[in-house]
Design an enzyme around this catalytic site. Sequence first.
Site, PDB file in Angstrom:
ATOM      1  N   GLU A  42     -10.636 -13.438  -1.505  1.00 10.87           N
ATOM      2  CA  GLU A  42     -10.601 -12.003  -1.821  1.00 10.87           C
ATOM      3  C   GLU A  42     -11.601 -11.691  -2.937  1.00 10.87           C
ATOM      4  OE1 GLU A  42      -9.993  -8.964  -1.900  1.00 10.87           O
ATOM      5  OE2 GLU A  42      -8.339  -8.429  -0.602  1.00 10.87           O
ATOM      6  N   ASN A 129      -4.254  -4.649  -7.119  1.00  9.63           N
ATOM      7  CA  ASN A 129      -4.833  -5.242  -5.916  1.00  9.63           C
ATOM      8  C   ASN A 129      -6.346  -5.130  -5.836  1.00  9.63           C
ATOM      9  OD1 ASN A 129      -5.725  -4.847  -2.889  1.00  9.63           O
ATOM     10  ND2 ASN A 129      -3.834  -6.031  -2.797  1.00  9.63           N
ATOM     11  N   ASN A 184      -4.551   0.093  -1.068  1.00  5.29           N
ATOM     12  CA  ASN A 184      -5.252  -1.186  -1.044  1.00  5.29           C
ATOM     13  C   ASN A 184      -6.694  -1.009  -1.512  1.00  5.29           C
ATOM     14  OD1 ASN A 184      -6.240  -3.808  -0.210  1.00  5.29           O
ATOM     15  ND2 ASN A 184      -4.510  -3.955   1.181  1.00  5.29           N
ATOM     16  N   ASP A 237      -8.829  -3.287   4.882  1.00  3.40           N
ATOM     17  CA  ASP A 237      -8.524  -3.949   3.615  1.00  3.40           C
ATOM     18  C   ASP A 237      -9.489  -3.387   2.576  1.00  3.40           C
ATOM     19  OD1 ASP A 237      -7.714  -5.692   1.551  1.00  3.40           O
ATOM     20  OD2 ASP A 237      -7.241  -7.278   2.969  1.00  3.40           O
TER      21      ASP A 237
END
Length: 307
Positions: A42, A129, A184, A237
């Site tokens: 990520e 996040n 997100n 995402d």
Amino acid sequence: MVDAALGPLEGPAFDIVDPRFAACTVPDARVERIWTGSRWTEGPAWLGARGLLVWSDIPGDRMLAWEQATGRVTTFRQPANSPNGNTVDRQGRLVTCEQAPHRIARLERDGRVTPLVDRIDGRRFNSPNDVVVASDGAIWFTDPSYGKTKGRGEGADVEGCHVYRFDPTSGSVRQVTDDFVMPNGLAFSPDESLLYIVDTGSTERPDAPNHVRRFRVGPDHALSGGEVLADANGHFDGLRVDTAGRLWMAVDEGVRCYLPDGTLIGRVNLPERAANLTFGGAGRDILMMTATSSVYLCPVNAVGCAP
């Protein structure tokens, strides 16, 4: 099963859905896998002054770095407080969403980690996040409950999952949304008049959305609008925006490119589900993508907005 060999991938890098995407591609470009070995990568961020691509290996509780000049991959930071999204501020410092202490932190030039914010009105965040830094230095971040530690023992947690704006100068933090299921990825338009925010609520319940919404940013930093720009028909995402205002979005099949009006024009094909992306290299024209177990590069004929 994914072939985990490093180097250029077989097959075309791009899928042209609309002729307008052809201008965004590089002829004969190939997607290259530069690293593999995680259960979930990520938060890619390009540290231009150092020629480094940094990303998070969340299950490994570490951050890794790829040096463009040598191709070497090294451990950048470990332990790393279960890092997720990353960005670079206007001074070139790395800003990270740390899931374990539920905070936003900044890596200083001397290597110190400065905690910036972990609560609002005395209530602790869920699990920051993804994060962006505006031109005025304010830090905007999403706070879904992914990665949230259960039974933390002291104090109260925030109610719901929201997006926040933190001003490092004044120390003020403000909730700017109230109707997301699981906020997100997020990114500004080139002039920062618009803020795009992904809601991945369908991962929590089948009737919830998986789409990207478009908000107008007011002079007082309040958000208005919030109409759905595009549905994922799968999983969105992270995302980034290029200097022409196009949205490059991490999805199941790799990365999709949308025009500012929400028209899908093309894809960058990956063999794994993408989590996030950034633009890097000296010209900010290399798409750098974290996808499940691996990290990928692909040159494009587009320039990412400066962080």
